[in-house]
Each structure stands twice: as C-alpha cells, then as structure tokens.
Design a protein around this motif. Structure first.
Motif, mmCIF file in Angstrom:
data_model
loop_
_atom_site.group_PDB
_atom_site.id
_atom_site.type_symbol
_atom_site.label_atom_id
_atom_site.label_comp_id
_atom_site.label_asym_id
_atom_site.label_seq_id
_atom_site.Cartn_x
_atom_site.Cartn_y
_atom_site.Cartn_z
ATOM 1 N N ALA A 85 -6.068 12.817 -6.876
ATOM 2 C CA ALA A 85 -4.939 11.917 -6.642
ATOM 3 C C ALA A 85 -3.612 12.658 -6.792
ATOM 4 O O ALA A 85 -2.686 12.455 -6.006
ATOM 5 N N GLY A 141 -10.512 7.675 -1.157
ATOM 6 C CA GLY A 141 -9.201 7.052 -1.261
ATOM 7 C C GLY A 141 -8.056 8.026 -1.095
ATOM 8 O O GLY A 141 -7.108 7.776 -0.350
ATOM 9 N N ALA A 142 -8.131 9.170 -1.794
ATOM 10 C CA ALA A 142 -7.047 10.153 -1.743
ATOM 11 C C ALA A 142 -6.891 10.696 -0.320
ATOM 12 O O ALA A 142 -5.779 10.909 0.164
ATOM 13 N N ALA A 202 -5.175 8.101 1.783
ATOM 14 C CA ALA A 202 -3.735 7.999 1.539
ATOM 15 C C ALA A 202 -2.972 9.056 2.320
ATOM 16 O O ALA A 202 -1.921 8.783 2.893
ATOM 17 N N TYR A 220 0.420 6.440 -9.811
ATOM 18 C CA TYR A 220 0.231 7.528 -8.840
ATOM 19 C C TYR A 220 -1.241 7.631 -8.464
ATOM 20 O O TYR A 220 -1.619 7.739 -7.321
ATOM 21 N N GLN A 221 -2.063 7.612 -9.509
ATOM 22 C CA GLN A 221 -3.484 7.861 -9.354
ATOM 23 C C GLN A 221 -4.163 6.782 -8.536
ATOM 24 O O GLN A 221 -4.953 7.053 -7.659
ATOM 25 N N GLY A 222 -3.830 5.535 -8.860
ATOM 26 C CA GLY A 222 -4.555 4.432 -8.251
ATOM 27 C C GLY A 222 -4.079 4.119 -6.858
ATOM 28 O O GLY A 222 -4.877 4.001 -5.939
ATOM 29 N N SER A 223 -2.767 4.011 -6.680
ATOM 30 C CA SER A 223 -2.323 3.462 -5.408
ATOM 31 C C SER A 223 -1.544 4.457 -4.563
ATOM 32 O O SER A 223 -1.152 4.132 -3.473
ATOM 33 N N PHE A 224 -1.338 5.660 -5.060
ATOM 34 C CA PHE A 224 -0.540 6.647 -4.334
ATOM 35 C C PHE A 224 0.808 6.052 -3.970
ATOM 36 O O PHE A 224 1.412 6.389 -2.969
#
Lengths: 353, 524
Positions: A84, A108-109, A112, B222-226
């Motif tokens: 992330a 997910g990363a 994004a 930051y980690q979860g939803s960017f």
C-alpha cells in the motif's frame, strides 16, 4: 592575546566542547562527502536495469530475481516496501516514477494505481498465460499467485466448523473470533462481499460479527498466534499465515485451516500481482520478467516454497490444501477490490474502523 | 540540556544590532524546508473529493481518535515528566556510586526504537494490549527526554539558595517544591513538549498495541483506501492538535529573565549522603532501568541467540554503515538548518519565532507523511530523488525540533560581555560567532545534533520511501524481516541498531561539563 581569548584559555569550555565539536563536524562532513560519492557511483541506477517496486518480501521471491538476471543478463534494482505504501508512493510520483514494474501483495493496491491510469496495457501473451480469474479487466496487471481467505481455527476448541461466514454471527461464536478490520486483506474480503451480496446484506453481516464481540488485531499473523496461545478459538485470515507463524515460532502450532462451503464468500481468492508502469521505457525487458515469473518453474516455487496458489495452473495446491479449482470461490472482479471507499464507510458506519 | 527553556531578555546593554541579511536568508531557507510537508498536506487536502473527506473526518470514530490521542499525550507527558524529574533530581542530589554510569543507563532507553521496545515488552507477556499498555511503554521510552532537560536545569541551580532555605528551616521536600522545582519548570515544560510531540507522531508502539491515535488512523487511511486527501486532512488535524500542545507549552513558560554574564557564582549543590535517601534512590533508579532497559534488551538478546540462521555479517555491516552515514548527513543538515533559526529566535525576530514553532509542528507528523511529502516534491527532480541527501533532508526536517531548542538555549547562555569584549576588539560578527559564541555553546549544540542523529538512526517510514533503491539501513533490514514475521532474524539488526545508537546517547548523557567547571568565576 586579547581578553576574550584569555578568558577562554583560563576557563575552557566543556572538555568535549569545541575540539570535539570540530571533530564531529569534520567527521559528519567527511561522511556526507563519502556518501554523495557512494550515491553517485552506486545508487544512480544504471540505465539498463529494471527498477522494481516490490510489495512482496525478498524472502517470498527467493532466488527468482537472481536466476532471471543470470538467464537474461538484465539487471534488476529492487525496492522493497509495503504494497500500500508503494502504491501511495507511485501515485505521488505520478509521471515521474522511476519504477518500471510494480509487484503487489494484493489486488487492491494494483487496482488503485491502475485506476489513476498509471499502468501500461499488457501483452496478450502474458494475459492469456494466467488463469482468467487473475487478469485485470483493464488488462494492465496480472496475478502472480493466489491467496485464499480461510478460517484458521484451533482443532481442540472448535469441533463444529462453520459452513459459511454467516455462521460466525451466531451466538455460539460470541467472544471466540479474531478479525483484523484495519488490514487490507479483511477489507478486500468485505469489498468482495459487497460486490456479491450488496451493501445491505454486508452491513447486516458486519453488525452480526461486531455484536459477537470479536477480538480485533492489527495483523493476520497475530490472529494465528492468538489462536495458538488460546486467547481466541478461530479467526478470518489468509491461508498461508499458519505456515508462516509455525516457521517463525520454530514449532508445530495448534491451528488449522478450514475452507467454508463451496461458493461461500468466505473462500475469496485474492491475488498478488505484477504490472508495468505506463511511464516505463523498458517494456520489453519488463515483459520478459513477467513471463519469467509466470513460467512453470517460478510458479512451482511459489506453490512449494511460499505455500501460495499458482496463477497459471489451478490444479496445483500448496501443502495439504485443496486445489483452487475445488474451492469454488465466488466469482469476484479482483480489480474492483481497490474500491475500498464504500467498504471503509461501511466499516466506519458499523464501528469497526 | 535545557530545551527551549530560557527566555532571552531583550538585549539591554547593546542596542539591538541589525540582523545580517545572510542570517535572514539562511533562516528563510530553513523555514522553507520546514514548510514543505505542511504545504504538501494543504495541497493534498484541497484536492480531495469532499464527500469522501467528509466520511472520513466526520465519523464517530474521529472523536474517539481525538479523545484517545489527547488522553495518551496527557498521561504519557504527565507521567514522563514526573518520572523524569524524579530520576534527574535523584541523580543530581543524592550521593551515589558510579553516578556517570547510572546517568548513561537512565538515558539509554531512547536508543531503542519504539517498535522494538513495544515488541519486546509484548513478548514478555505481562502487558495487556491496548491503551494502558501504550501509556506504560511510551512513558518508559520517552522519560529520558525529560530526564535530560531536568538534569541540565538542576545543574544550573545555585546551591546557596538551597543553603538559605535550609537555614530557614525547610526540609528536603519543601526545598524541592519551593526552591528547586520552580527553577526547573521551564525545562520540564520543554521536555514534556518533546514527549508530547513524540507520542503524537509515534506509530510503532500504537500500531502494535492496537491504540487508535491520529498517526495510526492516518496510516490506515493510506493503507486501506489509498485516499491521500482524507489522510492529509487527518494529518492537518494532527498538526492543529500539536499546535495546541505547543502553545500550551509556550504560555506555561515562566518569564524568567536569565541574564548571563561571565561573572556568576553558581555553587553546585552538595549531594545528600544519608543511607535512607540512597536506598530510595537506588530502588527508584534500578526499577526504571529494569523496566526501560534490561527488560526489552533481554528479550532482544534472547531472540538474538534463538535465531535459526547464522548472522549475515556482510549485510549487517553494510546496513550499519548505511545507517550511520545517512543519519550523520541528516544530523549535519539539521545543524545547518537549526543554527540560523536558533540565532534569529534568540533575537526575538519574527522569522525565527515562526520557524521555531514550525519546526515543532512538523515534529508531530508521522514519518509516512514526511516521506510522501518529499516523494511529491522530490520526484520532480530525478537528480536528487531517492538519494541519501534527500533522505538526510527528511530526517533533518522531521527531527529539527529535538535540536533547535537545545541549540537556542546554549547560545542564549553565552555570556554577553564576552561577545561585547570581542566586538570592542574590532572582531567581525562572523568571527565572534565562530571564535566566541560557537565554542561556548558547543556542548549544547552538540547534544542537540546528536539527538537528531539518534532519532534519524531509528526512523523507518520515511526511510523506506526515500532511500536509494537497494540501499538498506538497520531499520529497513529489521522491517523486512519483521514484515514477514522473522522476528528472530530481525534481532541482530535491532541489537546492532541499539548498540550504535547507544554511542550518541552516551555522549548526550554526559554531564554538561561546561557547567561543572564553571562555578568559581568570581575572581574576575
């Protein structure tokens, strides 16, 4: 000799005062000079090598990168970090990113970065190499390995295994379950649940879980350790954590993996994956690396040594686990797992975040 | 070491000389560096999609996070101040064998990174998760910041006041309350401020213990939803909170006018040598050293000897070299940035004051925010991006607060008449600074700079983002092992980091000899 100097002679400042101060300043200066030299000579990545931002730990790729360099002569500069955080870094770098490739621990990363249009479209040969499930719909990243959500449990204390994640909201699970709501893997699972069951049903499930007063953890590995230590009886984690915790503790642990009934969302298959940055000017060697990591040898390594599922051959499975083709995981759009906003607001709404 | 404590009186003897433009431009450059992360945060926050920012900020959880953060800061700062001043007073006033060694041991816990400290305490298994554990762990690991400040303040107290109090029939406790404590007040407030900022920015302890402070929430966003905008909004809320803490400290400062001349009679306080006092002192000191140093270090040593693989000596020594190198660059840059700020702050110049506050504000920011801010600015310049130089700048900005105060205080205590004499002898200002002021202020300047060095060695999140690709420090090596649960394999790196960090710590803990050799200047 003037008065001030005399005074200084007579009453010297601290013993380690000025001379030492000068020495320190001098050594700091020398060090920084050496550093800038070293930085110029070594760190400035030489033009030919591929720069990889890897969210996958060094340990989990073994000697694959070295093997690749030996076979192809293409040098690699690898920057390890948290998936992330690296994604955030790539987003922040935008068009200036020095990275050629991005390897992430979860879909997910990658999603994004993809949704900001920072990834290059991949060659069909690469896309077709992996199992259809592991292809992004934007065609800009592929899965390297599969990572499956399971229920980790203590065989001593859990005699009746839940058939579906809904069973975990029943009263008999009160105070026995561990979850990691801040963790990306849990949030990906909730996102997938929203995708398949809708927001209303998911909220109901989350409220049911929260009402059962589960124990909250920061990481999946801590859940597994807590099961082993007898603090809780079961937890929702990814499949490989029981191997990792056992290896770290250097002993057998009292924790086992259990899948839910075929088709249950509790069996979500997530992916670690790889992508080429749109700004990379080294598409050809970058594609070579992806092909290398999707080769039979590399995929075999991921299954045998890292206990993950192959993205290419769904009949392979790590350890005593059933193969991917038998899990009957629900069909989920992996690329959509990046859409965490709805998930997070839902988690916030029910008080889990 | 008296952090931020001495309020410099307006210079009465000399008409305030015009501040040189060189100094002003140097200070403006420093200010520019300090402003970088704040500018970044405001920019990001403004770009946000209002709806998602609203969801993140106006949730019930925000109030909870706010309450948790504030209570943690208040409790830790309070306890650390109490413990730190007790330790310092004990060390300074009671006659104990091997005082220098004990002094070093009491300061040494700041050499242990908070994630290592917390991990070790957790593996002892006697600490419950959660808020109380965080209070315990953070108090133990931040107390030395107060101890250092309090020891320096105590050394400056004139014992004749204590003697007078004695003859007036006050007992030891009353003397402490009515004579000693008021004179330590500013130093304690400054120490408490550093502790508060440390707690606000700490990620290691709160994440391991599952305590939702602002810093952890920012990281999770930051980690979860960017979602960088919501994270930036949360970070700005953290900045506002630290602004409140800073103004509290400023307003609590007593307006003590300390005019320093070279003619001063400071008799050191005679140490107490009663047996009862010694027993109490030794039990207090050994309890603290046991909890804050021996407990975590023994877990680390246990892990070290239990590790399954042989040590990678080459990797270890390379990482050690890299750590020292980049931390030294950070400390040097911090020194260069801090000097103009401290000099201007001394002259009550607006730029100096603004820069000094800014430095403190930035100190409360989590490393990940600083990392991303410099990624955003630095990636535009491929020549400097991901070089040790830029990483050094990040360290300097992050930890400047730990040196500016000390540097300012030690510059303030340079006897004015010495610089005046030098001036009448026709020396230029630059020369006076170099030949008179700097040598006299050197111990304080050095301590402050070493504190930056020490903090930089332990830093992780910004290091991960800004180091050159392939460049590993002890902290990043430790991280790459713990990220995959190889705690025992991380142990050699952690242990070496603590050992290396112990060197600057030891230098900082040495009594400020300037003051102990200072007393008898009355014959002038």
């Amino acid at each position: 000799m003037n008065y001030a100097t005399k005074m200084l002679r007579k009453y010297p400042p601290a013993n380690y005062g000025f001379p030492m101060f000068k020495r320190l300043a001098a050594s700091l200066l020398t060090l920084s000079l050496v550093a800038s030299l070293a930085a110029c000579s070594s760190s400035k990545i030489d033009g030919d090598s591929l720069v990889i931002y890897s969210g996958r730990a060094e340990e989990y790729t073994g000697t694959l990168f070295e093997d690749f360099t030996r076979e192809t002569g293409i040098k690699l500069d690898i920057r390890y970090g948290d998936s992330a955080a690296l994604a955030a870094q790539i987003l922040e770098e935008g068009d200036n990113s020095p990275a050629d490739l991005f390897i992430s621990q979860d879909a997910g990363a990658l999603g994004a970065v993809s949704s900001e249009g920072l990834l290059a479209t991949l060659d069909d040969a690469i896309l077709n190499r992996v199992n259809e499930y592991f292809r992004s719909q934007n065609k800009d990243w592929v899965g390297l390995t599969g990572r499956v959500r399971i229920l980790a449990y203590s065989p001593k204390r859990v005699t009746v295994l839940p058939r579906t994640v809904d069973d975990l909201t029943k009263p008999e699970w009160k105070g026995r379950l561990g979850i990691a709501p801040t963790n990306a893997s849990f949030q990906a699972f909730v996102t997938a649940m929203i995708q398949t069951r809708g927001e209303v049903e998911t909220e109901k499930w989350l409220r049911g879980i929260a009402a059962n007063s589960p124990k909250y953890f920061e990481k999946n590995s801590l859940i597994v350790e807590a099961i082993d230590a007898g603090e809780i009886d079961a937890g929702l984690v990814n499949h490989y954590y029981i191997y990792e915790v056992a290896e770290e503790l250097g002993r057998e642990i009292d924790v086992k993996n259990s899948f839910f009934a075929p088709g249950d969302i509790g069996n979500l298959i997530n992916a670690s994956g790889i992508a080429i940055l749109a700004t990379s000017k080294k598409t050809e060697p970058a594609e070579k690396l992806i092909q290398f990591l999707l080769s039979d040898t590399a995929q075999q390594f991921f299954v045998d040594d890292v206990n993950e599922y192959s993205a290419v051959d769904s009949s392979q499975s790590p350890g005593e686990l059933i193969p991917l083709s038998d899990i009957k995981a629900p069909r989920v759009d992996l690329a959509a797992l990046k859409d965490l906003k709805r998930t997070q607001s839902l988690l916030i709404k029910v008080g889990l975040l | 070491m008296n952090l931020l404590a001495v309020k410099q009186p307006p210079s009465g003897l000399t008409p305030n000389p015009r501040t040189s433009p060189v100094l002003i431009s140097a200070a403006l450059i420093s200010l520019g560096f300090v402003a970088l992360p704040l500018v970044y945060l405001i920019g990001r926050a403004l770009q946000g999609d209002i709806e998602s920012v609203r969801i993140v900020v106006f949730r019930a959880k925000t109030l909870e996070v706010f309450t948790t953060t504030v209570s943690l800061v208040v409790l830790v700062a309070g306890l650390a101040t109490f413990l730190g001043s007790a330790l310092a007073w004990t060390l300074q006033s009671i006659d104990l064998p091997r005082r220098n060694l004990i002094r070093a041991l009491v300061i040494l816990p700041i050499a242990i990174p908070s994630y290592v400290f917390t991990y070790c305490w957790l593996s002892l298994g006697i600490l419950p998760d959660g808020f109380l554990a965080a209070v315990v762990v953070l108090t133990l690991s931040t107390t030395p910041y107060v101890t250092l400040a309090a020891m320096a303040a105590l050394r400056r107290i004139d014992s004749s006041q204590v003697d007078v109090a004695h003859t007036l029939g006050l007992n030891q406790f009353q003397i402490f309350l009515r004579v000693t404590l008021p004179q330590m007040r500013n130093a304690l407030a400054a120490g408490a401020l550093l502790v508060s900022l440390y707690v606000l920015s700490d990620f290691g302890a709160v994440s391991l213990l599952g305590v939702d402070t602002f810093t952890r929430t920012i990281q999770n966003t930051y980690q979860g939803s960017f979602d960088r905008s919501s994270a930036a909004v949360l970070a700005l809320m953290l900045v506002a909170l630290s602004g409140i803490v800073i103004s509290l400290e400023v307003s609590s400062r007593k307006k003590t006018q300390v005019t320093r001349s070279s003619v001063s009679i400071t008799k050191q306080i005679e140490p107490i040598d009663s047996l009862k006092a010694r027993i109490i002192a030794i039990s207090l000191l050994s309890t603290y050293i046991l909890a804050a140093l021996i407990a975590p270090m023994s877990v680390l040593l246990f892990r070290f000897f239990a590790r399954p693989k042989p040590i990678d000596l080459l990797g270890l020594s390379q990482a050690a070299f890299s750590t020292i190198l980049v931390a030294a660059i950070g400390a040097l840059i911090a020194l260069l940035l801090a000097l103009p700020i401290a000099l201007l702050a001394l002259r009550a110049s607006l730029i100096g004051k603004v820069a000094e506050r800014g430095v403190l504000l930035v100190n409360a920011l989590p490393g990940v925010v600083m990392g991303l801010a410099l990624v955003a600015f630095g990636s535009d310049f491929p020549m400097i991006y991901q070089t040790v130089g830029l990483l050094g700048v990040a360290y300097a900005i992050l930890f400047l607060a730990r040196s500016v105060g000390t540097i300012r205080t030690s510059l303030a205590r340079v006897p004015e008449n010495l610089t005046e004499i030098a001036a009448t002898l026709g020396q230029s200002k630059a020369r006076i600074f170099y030949r008179v002021t700097l040598p006299l202020a050197a111990p304080g300047v050095l301590s402050g700079t070493l504190l930056v060095l020490l903090s930089a060695m332990k830093e992780l999140p910004a290091t991960l983002m800004l180091r050159p690709t392939g460049f590993e420090t002890l902290a990043t090596e430790m991280w790459s092992n713990t990220a995959i649960f190889r705690f025992s394999e991380a142990a050699p790196y952690a242990l070496l980091l603590v050992i290396i960090a112990a060197i600057p710590t030891f230098l900082i803990s040495r009594p400020d000899r300037q003051e102990s050799t200072e007393p008898m200047r009355d014959e002038i």
